[in-house]
Write a protein that holds these residues in place. Structure first.
Motif, short mmCIF file in Angstrom:
data_model
loop_
_atom_site.label_atom_id
_atom_site.label_comp_id
_atom_site.label_asym_id
_atom_site.label_seq_id
_atom_site.Cartn_x
_atom_site.Cartn_y
_atom_site.Cartn_z
N GLU A 22 0.77 -1.43 -0.05
CA GLU A 22 0.50 0.03 0.50
C GLU A 22 0.50 1.46 -0.16
OE1 GLU A 22 -4.52 -1.18 1.24
OE2 GLU A 22 -3.23 0.11 2.88
N ARG A 25 1.78 1.94 -3.51
CA ARG A 25 0.67 2.32 -4.08
C ARG A 25 0.85 4.10 -3.46
NH1 ARG A 25 -4.33 -1.36 -5.20
NH2 ARG A 25 -4.78 0.42 -5.82
N LEU A 26 0.90 4.20 -2.62
CA LEU A 26 1.10 5.80 -2.54
C LEU A 26 1.77 6.48 -3.21
CD1 LEU A 26 -0.92 4.73 1.31
CD2 LEU A 26 -2.36 6.53 -0.76
N ILE A 198 -6.96 0.72 0.71
CA ILE A 198 -7.00 2.34 0.36
C ILE A 198 -7.96 2.16 -0.32
CG2 ILE A 198 -4.74 2.63 1.20
CD1 ILE A 198 -3.41 1.31 -1.15
N GLU A 199 -8.14 1.14 -1.08
CA GLU A 199 -9.15 1.64 -2.54
C GLU A 199 -10.68 1.59 -2.10
OE1 GLU A 199 -6.70 -2.78 -3.23
OE2 GLU A 199 -7.62 -1.48 -1.22
N ILE A 201 -11.19 3.88 -0.12
CA ILE A 201 -11.49 5.25 1.28
C ILE A 201 -12.19 6.30 0.06
CG2 ILE A 201 -10.39 7.87 1.01
CD1 ILE A 201 -7.55 5.73 1.92
N ASP A 202 -12.33 6.25 -1.09
CA ASP A 202 -12.44 7.60 -1.67
C ASP A 202 -13.95 7.10 -2.09
OD1 ASP A 202 -11.40 9.50 -2.63
OD2 ASP A 202 -11.01 8.87 -4.70
N GLN A 217 -2.45 5.23 5.02
CA GLN A 217 -2.39 6.30 3.67
C GLN A 217 -2.63 7.20 4.61
OE1 GLN A 217 -6.46 8.08 4.94
NE2 GLN A 217 -7.01 9.65 3.37
N TRP A 221 0.84 10.37 4.22
CA TRP A 221 0.64 11.03 3.72
C TRP A 221 1.50 12.20 4.52
CZ3 TRP A 221 -1.59 14.37 7.99
CH2 TRP A 221 -2.05 15.78 7.18
N TYR A 236 -7.35 9.14 -3.41
CA TYR A 236 -6.86 8.26 -2.06
C TYR A 236 -7.35 9.44 -0.61
CZ TYR A 236 -4.30 5.46 -4.25
OH TYR A 236 -3.49 3.70 -5.30
#
Length: 243
Positions: A22, A25-26, A198-199, A201-202, A217, A221, A236
């Motif tokens: 993850e 990916r971020l 994380i997939e 979140i949106d 995440q 951040w 994300y």
């Protein structure tokens, strides 16, 4: 070269299978992540014992200046000692490595502050015992936990293996997050760096109208922002788009 903008070191529990994929990916373009693992068993004593391996791991990740920042990537493991424990761990890492250091708990606090959130609903993959500990410490840190539900609430602590968490699909995180969302929480926190989330979140933010944060995440951040990297990432959550 890889990591021409930044190289971030991750201190990861030994049986965690989600954090590294993850975090990779971020990571924005030209930011690289490198991990060192520390021995972990999914018990309260195991969570406390991780601090005894931090010095060695931090030394490895800072060898020859490899990483500009080191993040301790475990949620309950970075709060198990109480409200100031995340700061203690960060100091241990800095003393061993002379690098900028953060923890997942530090990142959770920074994210909730940035989002101006004090009332949070929590979804976790933990047992009831671990949830009770996490809820208590979150409250000591100044947050109102409106609800907390664990995927493994029904298990005795000794029956839970970390691989059981790592095998959970994002859909399980989604269902738990929807279950804890209510009328008074200001945000949803999906806790655990080994809980794949994380997939979704949106989707959760669109359906609930509230910010959603996850352990990996917020750790990425906060690591980026601590290094002065202010990239806005799509897909994300509000945290990465607006803060």
């Amino acid at each position: 070269m890889y990591g021409s903008r930044a190289r971030i070191g991750l201190i990861v529990p030994s049986s965690n299978t989600v954090c590294e994929p993850e975090m990779a990916r971020l990571a924005p373009d030209n930011v690289a992540v490198y991990a060192s693992r520390i021995l972990f068993t999914p018990t309260i004593e195991g969570l406390k014992d991780m601090k005894n391996h931090v010095h060695r791991s931090a030394k490895e990740l800072s060898s020859e200046g490899i990483c500009q920042l080191i993040a301790f990537c475990c949620t309950v493991g970075s709060m198990i000692g109480g409200a100031g424990y995340d700061g203690d761990l960060a100091r241990m890492i800095h003393e061993a490595s002379s690098t900028v250091s953060v923890t997942t708990t530090t990142a959770v606090k920074a994210a909730l502050s940035s989002l101006n959130v004090k009332r949070v609903a929590m979804a976790t993959p933990y047992t009831r015992q671990t949830n009770e500990i996490e809820k208590k410490i979150m409250q000591i840190m100044g947050y109102e936990v409106t609800d907390i539900v664990g995927y493994h609430d029904h298990l005795e602590p000794e029956a839970l293996e970390n691989d059981m968490i790592g095998r959970l699909q994002p859909e399980e995180a989604y269902k738990l997050a929807k279950a804890v969302n209510g009328s008074i929480n200001e945000a949803i926190f999906i806790s655990c760096t080994n809980f794949r989330a994380i997939e979704i979140i949106d989707q959760l933010e669109q359906e609930t109208g509230k910010p959603v944060i996850t352990s990996n995440q917020v750790t990425m951040w906060h690591s980026l922002r601590s290094l002065g990297i202010m990239d806005s990432l799509e897909g994300y959550g509000r945290l990465f788009r607006e803060n």
